[in-house]
Design a protein around this motif. Structure first.
Motif, PDB file in Angstrom:
ATOM      1  N   UNK A   1       0.818  -1.214   0.000  1.00 26.71           N
ATOM      2  CA  UNK A   1       0.000   0.000   0.000  1.00 26.71           C
ATOM      3  C   UNK A   1       0.853   1.267   0.000  1.00 26.71           C
ATOM      4  N   UNK A   2       2.043   1.187   0.575  1.00 28.04           N
ATOM      5  CA  UNK A   2       2.921   2.364   0.617  1.00 28.04           C
ATOM      6  C   UNK A   2       3.302   2.795  -0.788  1.00 28.04           C
ATOM      7  N   UNK A   3       3.750   1.825  -1.592  1.00 27.67           N
ATOM      8  CA  UNK A   3       4.182   2.181  -2.945  1.00 27.67           C
ATOM      9  C   UNK A   3       2.984   2.521  -3.830  1.00 27.67           C
ATOM     10  N   UNK A   4       1.839   1.888  -3.563  1.00 31.00           N
ATOM     11  CA  UNK A   4       0.630   2.222  -4.338  1.00 31.00           C
ATOM     12  C   UNK A   4       0.228   3.672  -4.089  1.00 31.00           C
ATOM     13  N   UNK A   5       0.255   4.065  -2.829  1.00 35.71           N
ATOM     14  CA  UNK A   5      -0.102   5.447  -2.495  1.00 35.71           C
ATOM     15  C   UNK A   5       0.871   6.427  -3.139  1.00 35.71           C
ATOM     16  N   UNK A   6       2.148   6.061  -3.154  1.00 33.98           N
ATOM     17  CA  UNK A   6       3.131   6.957  -3.764  1.00 33.98           C
ATOM     18  C   UNK A   6       2.887   7.088  -5.268  1.00 33.98           C
ATOM     19  N   UNK A   7       2.617   5.964  -5.924  1.00 31.77           N
ATOM     20  CA  UNK A   7       2.367   6.003  -7.370  1.00 31.77           C
ATOM     21  C   UNK A   7       1.123   6.827  -7.681  1.00 31.77           C
ATOM     22  N   UNK A   8       0.096   6.679  -6.846  1.00 31.62           N
ATOM     23  CA  UNK A   8      -1.145   7.435  -7.062  1.00 31.62           C
ATOM     24  C   UNK A   8      -0.942   8.932  -6.879  1.00 31.62           C
ATOM     25  N   UNK A   9       0.067   9.287  -6.107  1.00 25.67           N
ATOM     26  CA  UNK A   9       0.328  10.713  -5.882  1.00 25.67           C
ATOM     27  C   UNK A   9       1.061  11.366  -7.058  1.00 25.67           C
ATOM     28  N   UNK A  10       1.528  10.579  -7.999  1.00 27.08           N
ATOM     29  CA  UNK A  10       2.283  11.103  -9.130  1.00 27.08           C
ATOM     30  C   UNK A  10       1.379  11.365 -10.326  1.00 27.08           C
ATOM     31  N   UNK A  11       1.902  12.137 -11.265  1.00 29.18           N
ATOM     32  CA  UNK A  11       1.208  12.327 -12.534  1.00 29.18           C
ATOM     33  C   UNK A  11       1.052  10.974 -13.206  1.00 29.18           C
ATOM     34  N   UNK A  12      -0.151  10.590 -13.656  1.00 29.37           N
ATOM     35  CA  UNK A  12      -0.375   9.255 -14.224  1.00 29.37           C
ATOM     36  C   UNK A  12       0.580   8.908 -15.372  1.00 29.37           C
ATOM     37  N   UNK A  13       0.838   9.852 -16.266  1.00 30.33           N
ATOM     38  CA  UNK A  13       1.721   9.569 -17.391  1.00 30.33           C
ATOM     39  C   UNK A  13       3.158   9.341 -16.914  1.00 30.33           C
ATOM     40  N   UNK A  14       3.599  10.173 -15.986  1.00 26.03           N
ATOM     41  CA  UNK A  14       4.952  10.033 -15.442  1.00 26.03           C
ATOM     42  C   UNK A  14       5.083   8.707 -14.683  1.00 26.03           C
ATOM     43  N   UNK A  15       4.049   8.363 -13.905  1.00 24.08           N
ATOM     44  CA  UNK A  15       4.069   7.118 -13.136  1.00 24.08           C
ATOM     45  C   UNK A  15       4.116   5.902 -14.055  1.00 24.08           C
ATOM     46  N   UNK A  16       3.323   5.960 -15.138  1.00 21.70           N
ATOM     47  CA  UNK A  16       3.321   4.851 -16.089  1.00 21.70           C
ATOM     48  C   UNK A  16       4.684   4.687 -16.744  1.00 21.70           C
ATOM     49  N   UNK A  17       5.354   5.805 -17.006  1.00 21.75           N
ATOM     50  CA  UNK A  17       6.668   5.766 -17.647  1.00 21.75           C
ATOM     51  C   UNK A  17       7.734   5.225 -16.700  1.00 21.75           C
ATOM     52  N   UNK A  18       7.628   5.563 -15.424  1.00 22.89           N
ATOM     53  CA  UNK A  18       8.675   5.228 -14.453  1.00 22.89           C
ATOM     54  C   UNK A  18       8.299   4.064 -13.524  1.00 22.89           C
ATOM     55  N   UNK A  19       7.228   3.346 -13.837  1.00 26.87           N
ATOM     56  CA  UNK A  19       6.718   2.328 -12.912  1.00 26.87           C
ATOM     57  C   UNK A  19       7.772   1.280 -12.546  1.00 26.87           C
ATOM     58  N   UNK A  20       8.575   0.853 -13.549  1.00 22.37           N
ATOM     59  CA  UNK A  20       9.599  -0.151 -13.290  1.00 22.37           C
ATOM     60  C   UNK A  20      10.655   0.351 -12.329  1.00 22.37           C
ATOM     61  N   UNK A  21      11.134   1.582 -12.530  1.00 20.88           N
ATOM     62  CA  UNK A  21      12.140   2.164 -11.643  1.00 20.88           C
ATOM     63  C   UNK A  21      11.581   2.377 -10.246  1.00 20.88           C
ATOM     64  N   UNK A  22      10.338   2.838 -10.172  1.00 20.45           N
ATOM     65  CA  UNK A  22       9.734   3.093  -8.860  1.00 20.45           C
ATOM     66  C   UNK A  22       9.681   1.805  -8.033  1.00 20.45           C
ATOM     67  N   UNK A  23       9.252   0.730  -8.654  1.00 24.77           N
ATOM     68  CA  UNK A  23       9.149  -0.540  -7.916  1.00 24.77           C
ATOM     69  C   UNK A  23      10.528  -1.049  -7.506  1.00 24.77           C
ATOM     70  N   UNK A  24      11.526  -0.866  -8.372  1.00 23.79           N
ATOM     71  CA  UNK A  24      12.876  -1.310  -8.022  1.00 23.79           C
ATOM     72  C   UNK A  24      13.434  -0.496  -6.863  1.00 23.79           C
TER      73      UNK A  24
END
Length: 740
Positions: free
Chosen positions: A276-299
């Motif tokens: 839930x921590x990382x989900x909340x962080x991803x939701x706080x980002x711009x959707x397009x930016x989050x989609x682009x960086x999703x792999x890096x964010x999870x790593x």
């Protein structure tokens, strides 16, 4: 003209290992031949130059294969060619993989394939002890980035002395058999079995192995320099965004640390909280930016979670589920859980659960082994199953993988030496892991011990097992050794160290170290902490079942073993198996026989005592020696005009002459009233010394009636009239020898 590079390792006892490169498989990134005696291995390594999209791990594949031609043999089966890998080949592949994998750079993600093939074998050199050396040498002469070299050796203790890479024959006399992999500086992997040895003995064996490995590594460095491969390829397999990495850490670390230190014992609830921590962080980002960086964010978040878990343990001594570093999770167990098997047990430790069954069989249930260098039969089997539902995964189970074979082998090694050497049963344990969070192989050992005792197997001693972990900073200034590790502590920690043993000592171990610079001081502390944990778990096992059942369960097969002289093996089997098959047909027991050390081992099994006793009597009858003057109960096999042939002992027929049936004169066999199949009580009155034929009598068992007045002896056999002659009477020869 080909000029290969050759290096030699002197083992110091007249044996040498040679490593050669530049002659075979030159299109591979690296290839070497390793020879010792008549054994030759070819190791090759190839690594892709491109990386698949989204790959953020090391896709390493290691395969060890043995050619039947290496031992001058044909493969079995209809196709007469090598098929799926044997368990031995899979286990050897895992030994290589576990030593190599931690030493590739963390950011190297190219598909890498290591193949080690046995092309020649002798009856002395054990090839699995050379396979790790061969794989590392192939990497050394390649341009693939690798933080080696490493080598692997087998250490056996024979008559109190350590022997490096013993022969097949020497290993049979060893009370300790371990494989050790190491770099020049550090132990990387240990696996083996032993006869209840002390922790100090295991450490000394590891030190002896490391000294030998240092020599192997030095030679590989010389080989690498001679091959001109000291500089490795450049690569860029990861895209990094330092600003994003910092942002993820700042936004998520404190939250992750709070969860790591709060001590939630529920694996799935804890996992959901982290997710839930990382989900909340991803939701706080711009959707397009989050989609682009999703792999890096999870790593980057994975790194955050790892750091939070480790700091919680090192700084506060708080583990993910709230335990102290030495605390064992709650344990409960139960035996005789399932009525059908001959023994069963459930063992649950925290969120790890094994349901293990024990089945007792006869010689016909032995596992036949037909491998390149190993032919024979196994009488103790342990099979381990790890279905996806045990971790809550929604996927189908697609058969047994390498992991199952490896975990099952460790549990097998832990328990097999506890089976009495002369135990007549073939034993099969099957462990089904129903829940997993932590070491399921150690749960298998504990459940296996209980299932064996529940089945009435008189094991030498009960065995328990524990998995240890390690969290440490760079250097040895700050570290924590963890007892009974969780799955996350294994995944995010620096060591996975499994130890099994009895109250007397260690029976098996498996260690994988994921960091450099682990001192023997830390290993010694881990072993001693594991000893305390094993003792605690063993106490829980003995609370459930303090000793094996004195008797087998009612539906378990009964087995009687008779050792007979070698010369009676043929007599028991009979022509075309006629005798042994007849015994089985008449008694209902299963009878097998084999030659062991110039003796015949007869195994008689059945589900009821009466069948076994009947078969035992028949076998003993065959091996018994007929004695003149003894009385036997026999069965009439055939009738002849002059008498009857009676089987008075199994496989032994004698003639009951018509004149020996009764003191009264009998003219025909019909008059005697004897029929085929009748049981008669007879006396063995003569064994012919020349022919070995037997002469039987019924009348010899009854008193001779008084002669009637005027009755002559003319009806008596001529031989008896002759026997009553006066032996002192002078006898005339039939002919005179002419004088010279």
């Amino acid at each position: 003209m080909i000029n290969p590079i050759v290096k030699t390792i002197d083992l110091g006892d007249g044996r040498t290992i040679t490593i050669e490169t530049g002659k075979l498989a030159k299109q591979a990134d690296g290839a070497v031949e390793v020879r010792m005696g008549g054994t030759m291995l070819l190791a090759t390594v190839v690594s892709a130059t491109e990386v698949g999209p989204g790959v953020d791990f090391m896709p390493l594949s290691v395969d060890y294969k043995e050619k039947f031609a290496s031992a001058g043999r044909f493969p079995g089966g209809f196709t007469k060619r090598e098929g799926r890998p044997s368990d031995y080949e899979i286990l050897t592949s895992r030994l290589i993989d576990r030593a190599l994998r931690p030493l590739f750079p963390e950011d190297y993600h190219a598909d890498t394939f290591v193949n080690v093939t046995l092309y020649s074998a002798d009856n002395e050199t054990m090839p699995d002890a050379l396979a790790g050396l061969a794989a590392s040498a192939a990497l050394a002469v390649s341009d693939i980035p690798f933080n080696g070299p490493i080598s692997e050796v087998r250490v056996a203790r024979i008559d109190g002395e350590f022997k490096i890479n013993p022969t097949f024959a020497e290993l049979e006399k060893a009370d300790m058999d371990i494989m050790v992999a190491a770099t020049m500086d550090n132990i990387m992997m240990v696996e083996g079995e032993m006869d209840e040895v002390s922790e100090n003995d295991l450490l000394e064996a590891m030190k002896a192995a490391h000294e030998a490995i240092k020599v192997h590594c030095k030679v590989q460095l010389e080989l690498m320099e001679a091959a001109g491969k000291t500089v490795k390829r450049t690569y860029c397999h990861e895209e990094n965004d330092e600003e994003l990495k910092k942002a993820v850490h700042e936004a998520c670390y404190e939250k992750a640390y709070a969860i790591a230190s709060q001590g939630n014992a529920n694996k799935h609830a804890r996992g959901d909280a982290f997710d839930n921590i990382v989900k909340e962080y991803i939701e706080s980002l711009d959707p397009e930016y989050a989609a682009e960086k999703i792999g890096l964010i999870k790593r980057y978040y994975h790194d955050v979670e790892k750091e939070a878990m480790r700091r919680s343990i090192l700084d506060e001594g708080k583990r993910l589920d709230g335990r102290t570093t030495t605390e064992i999770r709650p344990i409960w167990s139960e035996v005789d859980y399932i009525p059908g098997p001959h023994g069963s047990a459930v063992f649950t430790r925290g969120e790890t659960q094994s349901l293990t069954t024990c089945t007792l069989g006869t010689k016909l249930d032995e596992k036949m082994i037909d491998e390149v260098l190993n032919q024979g039969r196994e009488r103790f089997l342990l099979h381990y199953n790890f279905p996806p539902f045990s971790t809550g995964e929604a996927r189908a189970s697609r058969g047994i993988g390498r992991r199952e074979i490896g975990h099952g082998n460790l549990a097998n090694r832990a328990l097999k030496r506890m089976i009495p050497q002369d135990y007549p049963y073939v034993v099969r344990l099957v462990s089904d892991i129903l829940e997993s969070n932590g070491s399921s192989s150690m749960a298998t050992v504990c459940a296996g011990t209980l299932a064996l005792m529940d089945a009435g197997v008189q094991i030498k001693a009960p065995v328990s097992g524990i998995a240890m972990g390690l969290i440490k900073d760079a250097g040895d200034s700050k570290f924590a050794i963890l007892s009974d590790i969780l799955g996350d502590e294994d995944h995010l920690g620096d060591m996975d160290f499994k130890v099994t043993g009895t109250s007397k000592g260690i029976t098996a171990t498996q260690m994988d170290i994921k960091v450099d610079g682990l001192s023997y001081e830390i290993l010694e502390k881990a072993l001693n902490q594991a000893k305390d944990g094993r003792a605690h778990i063993l106490g829980k096992i003995l609370e459930t079942m303090p000793a094996p059942r004195k008797e087998l369960k009612d539906h378990a097969p009964r087995i009687e073993v008779i050792m007979v002289p070698k010369e009676f093996i043929g007599a028991i089997i009979g022509p075309g198996g006629k005798i042994i098959q007849g015994i089985q047909e008449v008694t209902g027991a299963v009878v097998t026989i084999e030659e062991i050390e110039n003796q015949g081992r007869v195994e008689i099994s059945a589900n009821n005592r009466q069948a076994i006793e009947a078969a035992v009597a028949k076998v003993k009858g065959i091996i018994a020696i007929p004695e003149e003057g003894e009385t036997y109960v026999g069965k009439v096999k055939t009738l002849q005009p002059f008498g009857a042939f009676v089987e008075f002992m199994p496989g032994k027929d004698g003639l009951l002459h018509i004149s020996e049936i009764s003191w009264d004169r009998i003219e025909t066999m019909e008059e005697s009233g004897i029929k085929e199949g009748d049981e008669l009580t007879v006396k063995l009155i003569e064994i012919d010394k020349k022919t070995g034929k037997f002469r039987l009598s019924m009348k010899a068992l009854t008193p001779r009636p008084p002669r009637k007045e005027g009755e002559s002896d003319s009806f008596e056999p001529r031989r008896e009239r002759h026997d009553r002659r006066d032996d002192n009477r002078e006898r005339k020869p039939f002919f005179k020898k002419p004088q010279q």
